[in-house]
Design an enzyme around this catalytic site. Structure first.
Site, short mmCIF file in Angstrom:
data_model
loop_
_atom_site.label_atom_id
_atom_site.label_comp_id
_atom_site.label_asym_id
_atom_site.label_seq_id
_atom_site.Cartn_x
_atom_site.Cartn_y
_atom_site.Cartn_z
CG MET A 101 28.36 29.57 57.24
SD MET A 101 28.70 28.08 58.18
CE MET A 101 30.46 27.95 57.88
CB CYS A 102 24.60 32.64 55.34
SG CYS A 102 25.35 31.86 53.90
NE ARG A 103 24.76 35.70 60.43
CZ ARG A 103 24.82 35.18 61.67
NH1 ARG A 103 24.71 35.95 62.73
NH2 ARG A 103 24.98 33.88 61.83
#
Length: 287
Positions: free
Chosen positions: A1-3
């Site tokens: 979920m995104c970085r």
């Protein structure tokens, strides 16, 4: 979920964060170590400041997977800045893979990134949109909860600037998300790791509703940073104490860029600030 990763300090080339470390942000796009899923291939973005040329940041976003974009690699090798933000995206919900939905988001001199999700966003979006000022409403081009939170932040900030008003505006956005969740009896938690800068100061958060475990977040400090043979290093090492500290360079990242003992995990429910005089503070978010 995104970085995401944010750097503020002595000028460095962008590839010091994006490609050269063993666990660079591009490496995290296809093999995240601490995320819910290893792949973050639904686009990427960079923003960086060149104050000699403009108060507004440069912005480069693409729907390509970060690991497969040669333009990104070549740009990162020759671009240098004192303040860099990079993000790799894993699309959530029904949002499209489009450039408008890629982070970071830019408004004037401000840049904003998010890792996480607003609970039941499809349910709360309409109400939030109706509260926006005209200038903030017109700025929303995509479908993401992240961009709408940025618009809410700019509305909360108004004509103010500086670390104090920015910190309060970020916390007001989190309070709104939590208030909406309570009013609409939403059981799903909010996950709100946020990062915003005006080109001088920085505010970042690690937050999740109730007792949920928030997305990971770390920071490292030193008199500068470098990357040697894939190892990301600060020029001085040591752990940060829970009190205000001052350092020439600070990195805030979803995941450590190296295995070196220079990373401090941000506690849940904390707000980080970096002031214009390089002072980093770490304090509880006031809900």
């Amino acid at each position: 979920m995104c970085r995401f990763v944010l750097y503020r300090g002595e000028p460095i080339t962008i590839d010091t964060l994006t490609t050269r470390p063993k666990n660079s942000i591009i490496h995290q796009s296809f093999q995240s170590q601490l995320g819910e899923q290893p792949l973050n291939g639904d686009g990427f973005g960079l923003a960086w400041y060149v104050p000699d040329l403009s108060d507004s940041p440069a912005l480069f976003r693409s729907t390509q997977p970060a690991w497969n974009d040669r333009n990104l690699q070549q740009l990162a090798e020759v671009s240098k800045s004192h303040l860099i933000l990079a993000h790799v995206r894993a699309a959530t919900g029904d949002t499209d893979v489009s450039q408008a939905n890629c982070h970071p988001f830019v408004g004037g001199r401000f840049v904003f990134m998010h890792n996480g999700s607003v609970a039941n966003y499809h349910q709360v979006r309409r109400g939030w949109m109706q509260t926006l000022r005209d200038e903030s409403y017109d700025q929303v081009r995509g479908q993401t909860d992240s961009e709408l939170m940025f618009a809410l932040f700019l509305g909360e900030l108004g004509d103010s600037n500086g670390i104090g008003p920015m910190s309060e505006a970020v916390q007001n956005v989190i309070r709104r998300a939590e208030r909406t969740r309570t009013e609409q009896k939403i059981e799903e938690p909010n996950f709100l790791n946020l990062a915003v800068t005006n080109g001088r100061e920085v505010v970042a958060t690690r937050f999740a509703s109730d007792n949920a475990t928030p997305r990971s977040l770390f920071f490292a400090q030193g008199e500068g940073c470098e990357c040697e043979d894939g190892e990301f290093l600060t020029k001085t090492t040591g752990t940060h104490q829970q009190e205000p500290s001052r350092a020439a360079s600070t990195v805030i990242a979803s995941e450590p860029l190296s295995d070196q003992p220079l990373w401090t995990e941000v506690a849940p429910g904390q707000l980080l600030t970096i002031s214009s005089d390089d002072r980093l503070t770490n304090e509880p978010i006031r809900i």
